[in-house]
Design a protein around this motif. Structure first.
Motif, PDB file in Angstrom:
ATOM      1  N   LYS A   1     -12.146  47.321  42.458  1.00  0.00           N
ATOM      2  CA  LYS A   1     -11.822  46.523  41.270  1.00  0.00           C
ATOM      3  C   LYS A   1     -10.377  46.759  40.863  1.00  0.00           C
ATOM      4  O   LYS A   1      -9.902  47.903  40.849  1.00  0.00           O
ATOM      5  CB  LYS A   1     -12.738  46.907  40.098  1.00  0.00           C
ATOM      6  CG  LYS A   1     -14.196  46.568  40.293  1.00  0.00           C
ATOM      7  CD  LYS A   1     -15.007  46.981  39.066  1.00  0.00           C
ATOM      8  CE  LYS A   1     -16.481  46.697  39.251  1.00  0.00           C
ATOM      9  NZ  LYS A   1     -17.270  47.120  38.060  1.00  0.00           N
ATOM     10  N   ALA A   2      -9.689  45.688  40.527  1.00  0.00           N
ATOM     11  CA  ALA A   2      -8.342  45.780  39.969  1.00  0.00           C
ATOM     12  C   ALA A   2      -8.425  45.747  38.449  1.00  0.00           C
ATOM     13  O   ALA A   2      -9.277  45.057  37.884  1.00  0.00           O
ATOM     14  CB  ALA A   2      -7.484  44.624  40.463  1.00  0.00           C
ATOM     15  N   GLU A   3      -7.564  46.488  37.800  1.00  0.00           N
ATOM     16  CA  GLU A   3      -7.480  46.490  36.341  1.00  0.00           C
ATOM     17  C   GLU A   3      -6.296  45.643  35.896  1.00  0.00           C
ATOM     18  O   GLU A   3      -5.255  45.598  36.560  1.00  0.00           O
ATOM     19  CB  GLU A   3      -7.304  47.914  35.819  1.00  0.00           C
ATOM     20  CG  GLU A   3      -8.470  48.833  36.104  1.00  0.00           C
ATOM     21  CD  GLU A   3      -8.229  50.229  35.557  1.00  0.00           C
ATOM     22  OE1 GLU A   3      -7.548  50.343  34.516  1.00  0.00           O
ATOM     23  OE2 GLU A   3      -8.703  51.200  36.173  1.00  0.00           O
ATOM     24  N   ALA A   4      -6.459  44.964  34.770  1.00  0.00           N
ATOM     25  CA  ALA A   4      -5.366  44.181  34.214  1.00  0.00           C
ATOM     26  C   ALA A   4      -4.215  45.091  33.811  1.00  0.00           C
ATOM     27  O   ALA A   4      -4.422  46.228  33.386  1.00  0.00           O
ATOM     28  CB  ALA A   4      -5.853  43.378  33.013  1.00  0.00           C
ATOM     29  N   GLY A   5      -3.001  44.580  33.961  1.00  0.00           N
ATOM     30  CA  GLY A   5      -1.814  45.293  33.506  1.00  0.00           C
ATOM     31  C   GLY A   5      -1.289  46.350  34.455  1.00  0.00           C
ATOM     32  O   GLY A   5      -0.382  47.102  34.099  1.00  0.00           O
TER      33      GLY A   5
ATOM     34  N   ASP B   1      -3.667  41.546  29.160  1.00  0.00           N
ATOM     35  CA  ASP B   1      -5.121  41.740  29.110  1.00  0.00           C
ATOM     36  C   ASP B   1      -5.795  40.572  29.836  1.00  0.00           C
ATOM     37  O   ASP B   1      -6.572  39.822  29.264  1.00  0.00           O
ATOM     38  CB  ASP B   1      -5.608  41.868  27.671  1.00  0.00           C
ATOM     39  CG  ASP B   1      -5.226  40.662  26.820  1.00  0.00           C
ATOM     40  OD1 ASP B   1      -4.353  39.867  27.256  1.00  0.00           O
ATOM     41  OD2 ASP B   1      -5.799  40.497  25.730  1.00  0.00           O
ATOM     42  N   PHE B   2      -5.505  40.433  31.087  1.00  0.00           N
ATOM     43  CA  PHE B   2      -5.911  39.293  31.907  1.00  0.00           C
ATOM     44  C   PHE B   2      -7.415  39.033  31.799  1.00  0.00           C
ATOM     45  O   PHE B   2      -8.233  39.958  31.841  1.00  0.00           O
ATOM     46  CB  PHE B   2      -5.527  39.553  33.359  1.00  0.00           C
ATOM     47  CG  PHE B   2      -5.676  38.369  34.259  1.00  0.00           C
ATOM     48  CD1 PHE B   2      -4.651  37.443  34.387  1.00  0.00           C
ATOM     49  CD2 PHE B   2      -6.837  38.169  34.995  1.00  0.00           C
ATOM     50  CE1 PHE B   2      -4.780  36.342  35.220  1.00  0.00           C
ATOM     51  CE2 PHE B   2      -6.976  37.071  35.831  1.00  0.00           C
ATOM     52  CZ  PHE B   2      -5.944  36.155  35.943  1.00  0.00           C
TER      53      PHE B   2
ATOM     54  N   GLY C   1      -9.968  31.822  28.850  1.00  0.00           N
ATOM     55  CA  GLY C   1      -9.985  31.462  27.443  1.00  0.00           C
ATOM     56  C   GLY C   1      -8.622  31.501  26.787  1.00  0.00           C
ATOM     57  O   GLY C   1      -8.513  31.267  25.580  1.00  0.00           O
ATOM     58  N   LYS C   2      -7.574  31.776  27.570  1.00  0.00           N
ATOM     59  CA  LYS C   2      -6.211  31.841  27.027  1.00  0.00           C
ATOM     60  C   LYS C   2      -5.221  31.636  28.159  1.00  0.00           C
ATOM     61  O   LYS C   2      -5.563  31.757  29.334  1.00  0.00           O
ATOM     62  CB  LYS C   2      -5.957  33.208  26.375  1.00  0.00           C
ATOM     63  CG  LYS C   2      -6.158  34.377  27.329  1.00  0.00           C
ATOM     64  CD  LYS C   2      -6.043  35.704  26.606  1.00  0.00           C
ATOM     65  CE  LYS C   2      -6.312  36.880  27.534  1.00  0.00           C
ATOM     66  NZ  LYS C   2      -5.366  36.956  28.662  1.00  0.00           N
TER      67      LYS C   2
END
Length: 287
Positions: A199-203, A129-130, A268-269
């Protein structure tokens, strides 16, 4: 306490002897007519500098003295590992929580046989979940000094055409060239045929392809093309990269980090960007 003093002493020594510019100061062992790197021969686990330089022939680390020394001393976690997914190996670049700029991530330059045109392709995934935050850098082609970091090209020193991701996964070229409108790179956003920004999606895995053709010296006729999963999403033909024949497409600039110049770019991670199937050759992608 003594351990900390030893580390600081080593850090000071390495910074003194490192000189300016790249600290992994090997002369380029040669240039590559083409590249084809899929990481299948690399064992799962740490992707060592030695392994990197054996696969990316002639590579020079360009992360900067302090960043490189921090990796060596273990102050900053080493960012490169080989992972495996469905019996396929890939390169993972670690991005640490709360960090930005090249001190976290990876940067190197791999020499190509200088040419007026080159094609580059690779697969990329923003893992899990980038957290895209405000964005960061991705690899691209470059020439000469591979200008970046606010170093505006003058037409004779160099240029670069890295990729960049932005908030919500937007994608663009990130160009350094003499006519750029600002101090930092010029974002040339990738767009679908209806004008919507890509747009690129995470995962998810994506195939990024780019083609650069140098302009005639002093003329605004350089070509920049980009494809995402085979769809032509960028096609510009008015770029002035150079004012001299001496400047060519002569390197792959592997540049991966968050930023940006302040904490608003930092994730944030802890997170990773995965890469696979790098190819570079002197040929126009027909599509």
């Amino acid at each position: 306490m003594s351990h900390i003093k030893i580390q600081l002493g080593i850090l000071a020594l390495l910074l003194l002897v490192g000189g300016t510019g790249c600290v992994s100061s090997e002369d380029r062992a040669g240039v590559n007519e083409s590249l084809s790197i899929d990481f299948e021969q690399s064992p799962v686990g740490k992707y060592s500098e030695r392994r990197l330089k054996s696969e990316w022939r002639g590579t020079q680390i360009v992360c900067g003295k302090k960043d490189y020394v921090f990796y060596k001393l273990g102050i900053t976690p080493y960012p490169l590992t080989i992972g495996e997914e469905q019996a396929n190996n890939y390169l993972s670049v670690q991005i640490d929580k709360g960090r930005f700029d090249p001190i976290v991530g990876a940067q190197w330059s791999t020499p190509l046989a200088g040419s007026d045109s080159f094609y580059l392709s690779y697969r990329v995934q923003f893992a899990g979940d980038f957290d895209f935050r405000r964005g960061g850098k991705l690899p691209g082609l470059a020439g000469g000094a591979a200008n970046s970091g606010g170093n505006i090209p003058n037409g004779t020193d160099g240029w670069s055409a890295r990729m960049m991701f932005w908030e919500n996964g937007k994608l663009s070229f990130y160009l350094y060239y003499p006519d750029q409108p600002g101090e930092y790179g010029d974002p040339l956003f990738w767009r679908h045929s209806d004008g919507e920004i890509v747009k690129a999606e995470a995962g998810k895995w994506y195939t990024i392809q780019q083609y650069i053709q140098m302009n005639d010296p002093g003329q605004k006729n350089g070509i920049v093309k980009g494809w995402l999963n085979g769809e032509l999403v960028c096609d510009a033909d008015t770029i002035r990269f150079r004012d001299t024949e001496a400047l060519k497409v002569d390197q792959v600039f592997f540049s991966v980090f968050m930023g940006g110049g302040d904490l608003s770019w930092a994730p944030g991670k802890d997170q990773q960007i995965w890469f696979d199937d790098f190819q570079a050759f002197n040929s126009l992608k027909k599509n």
